[in-house]
Design a protein around this motif. Structure first.
Motif, mmCIF file in Angstrom:
data_model
loop_
_atom_site.group_PDB
_atom_site.id
_atom_site.type_symbol
_atom_site.label_atom_id
_atom_site.label_comp_id
_atom_site.label_asym_id
_atom_site.label_seq_id
_atom_site.Cartn_x
_atom_site.Cartn_y
_atom_site.Cartn_z
ATOM 1 N N ALA A 15 2.645 -15.265 34.391
ATOM 2 C CA ALA A 15 1.960 -14.038 34.814
ATOM 3 C C ALA A 15 0.754 -14.343 35.697
ATOM 4 O O ALA A 15 0.477 -13.607 36.648
ATOM 5 N N SER A 16 0.057 -15.423 35.414
ATOM 6 C CA SER A 16 -1.125 -15.770 36.221
ATOM 7 C C SER A 16 -0.745 -16.109 37.647
ATOM 8 O O SER A 16 -1.429 -15.705 38.596
ATOM 9 N N GLU A 17 0.345 -16.846 37.840
ATOM 10 C CA GLU A 17 0.746 -17.202 39.203
ATOM 11 C C GLU A 17 1.268 -15.992 39.960
ATOM 12 O O GLU A 17 1.023 -15.849 41.155
ATOM 13 N N LEU A 18 1.951 -15.072 39.262
ATOM 14 C CA LEU A 18 2.410 -13.856 39.931
ATOM 15 C C LEU A 18 1.222 -12.961 40.266
ATOM 16 O O LEU A 18 1.164 -12.377 41.358
ATOM 17 N N GLU A 29 -4.258 -4.576 42.282
ATOM 18 C CA GLU A 29 -5.558 -4.998 41.760
ATOM 19 C C GLU A 29 -5.800 -4.464 40.350
ATOM 20 O O GLU A 29 -6.485 -5.094 39.557
ATOM 21 N N GLU A 30 -5.221 -3.302 40.045
ATOM 22 C CA GLU A 30 -5.469 -2.664 38.755
ATOM 23 C C GLU A 30 -4.595 -3.202 37.626
ATOM 24 O O GLU A 30 -4.812 -2.886 36.469
ATOM 25 N N ARG A 31 -3.616 -4.028 37.935
ATOM 26 C CA ARG A 31 -2.711 -4.515 36.898
ATOM 27 C C ARG A 31 -3.304 -5.716 36.164
ATOM 28 O O ARG A 31 -3.871 -6.618 36.772
ATOM 29 N N SER A 32 -3.103 -5.713 34.852
ATOM 30 C CA SER A 32 -3.605 -6.811 34.026
ATOM 31 C C SER A 32 -2.536 -7.901 33.886
ATOM 32 O O SER A 32 -1.353 -7.664 34.169
ATOM 33 N N LYS A 33 -2.971 -9.056 33.421
ATOM 34 C CA LYS A 33 -2.042 -10.159 33.188
ATOM 35 C C LYS A 33 -0.975 -9.746 32.164
ATOM 36 O O LYS A 33 0.201 -10.075 32.316
ATOM 37 N N GLN A 34 -1.366 -8.992 31.140
ATOM 38 C CA GLN A 34 -0.421 -8.538 30.119
ATOM 39 C C GLN A 34 0.629 -7.601 30.717
ATOM 40 O O GLN A 34 1.815 -7.694 30.383
ATOM 41 N N ASP A 35 0.197 -6.697 31.596
ATOM 42 C CA ASP A 35 1.140 -5.786 32.254
ATOM 43 C C ASP A 35 2.115 -6.557 33.136
ATOM 44 O O ASP A 35 3.313 -6.256 33.161
ATOM 45 N N ILE A 36 1.610 -7.519 33.849
ATOM 46 C CA ILE A 36 2.464 -8.326 34.726
ATOM 47 C C ILE A 36 3.454 -9.141 33.900
ATOM 48 O O ILE A 36 4.628 -9.271 34.272
ATOM 49 N N GLN A 37 3.036 -9.648 32.751
ATOM 50 C CA GLN A 37 3.953 -10.391 31.888
ATOM 51 C C GLN A 37 5.087 -9.492 31.404
ATOM 52 O O GLN A 37 6.238 -9.917 31.349
ATOM 53 N N LYS A 38 4.790 -8.224 31.095
ATOM 54 C CA LYS A 38 5.832 -7.280 30.686
ATOM 55 C C LYS A 38 6.859 -7.091 31.804
ATOM 56 O O LYS A 38 8.058 -7.013 31.545
ATOM 57 N N VAL A 39 6.382 -7.006 33.039
ATOM 58 C CA VAL A 39 7.267 -6.852 34.197
ATOM 59 C C VAL A 39 8.203 -8.057 34.304
ATOM 60 O O VAL A 39 9.408 -7.911 34.531
ATOM 61 N N ILE A 40 7.648 -9.247 34.126
ATOM 62 C CA ILE A 40 8.455 -10.466 34.215
ATOM 63 C C ILE A 40 9.502 -10.507 33.106
ATOM 64 O O ILE A 40 10.643 -10.917 33.333
#
Length: 134
Positions: A15-18, A29-40
């Protein structure tokens, strides 16, 4: 320059690299690392790496059988117009080859890019949007 393109099943995406790739593109900009991890973790995703650094990403939202929708095709600025995006989308389409209808929406100037992967412009369908809270 060697570019590796693989599904998230073949090579997990952090998630950090994405998040870093999104930020470099000026996205989410408004998305959190947790939200991005859910997407992945949900749906089909593919990534592109150069020298171990994530330089491209694409994902699909799908019912798993009949319909899929391609989202978040992002390529690092330094690798745009190198063919990486076309290969990335092509790899995602291979992952979705069992799906009957695959759709997406894009800005007008990106139509030729998606046509390279067999998408056709439709004058008979319209995009409708609704955002939470409106």
């Amino acid at each position: 320059m060697t570019i590796e393109i693989m599904s998230v099943d073949e090579r997990p995406i952090n998630a950090s690299e994405l998040m870093k790739l999104y930020r470099e593109a000026g996205w989410w900009e408004e998305r959190s690392k947790q939200d991005i991890q859910k997407v992945i973790d949900q749906g089909d995703s593919v990534g592109a790496w150069s020298k171990g650094v994530l330089i491209g990403f694409a994902r699909a939202v799908s019912d798993g059988e009949f319909r899929a929708y391609i989202e978040d095709v992002v390529i690092h600025k330094e690798f745009q117009k190198s063919g990486t995006g076309t290969k990335l989308v092509s790899t995602l389409l291979d992952e979705l080859s069992h799906i009957d209808v695959i759709s997406l929406f894009c800005e007008k100037e990106l139509i030729p890019f998606y046509e390279k992967n067999g998408f056709k412009f439709s004058e008979t369908q319209y995009i409708m949007h609704r955002r939470k809270g409106t």
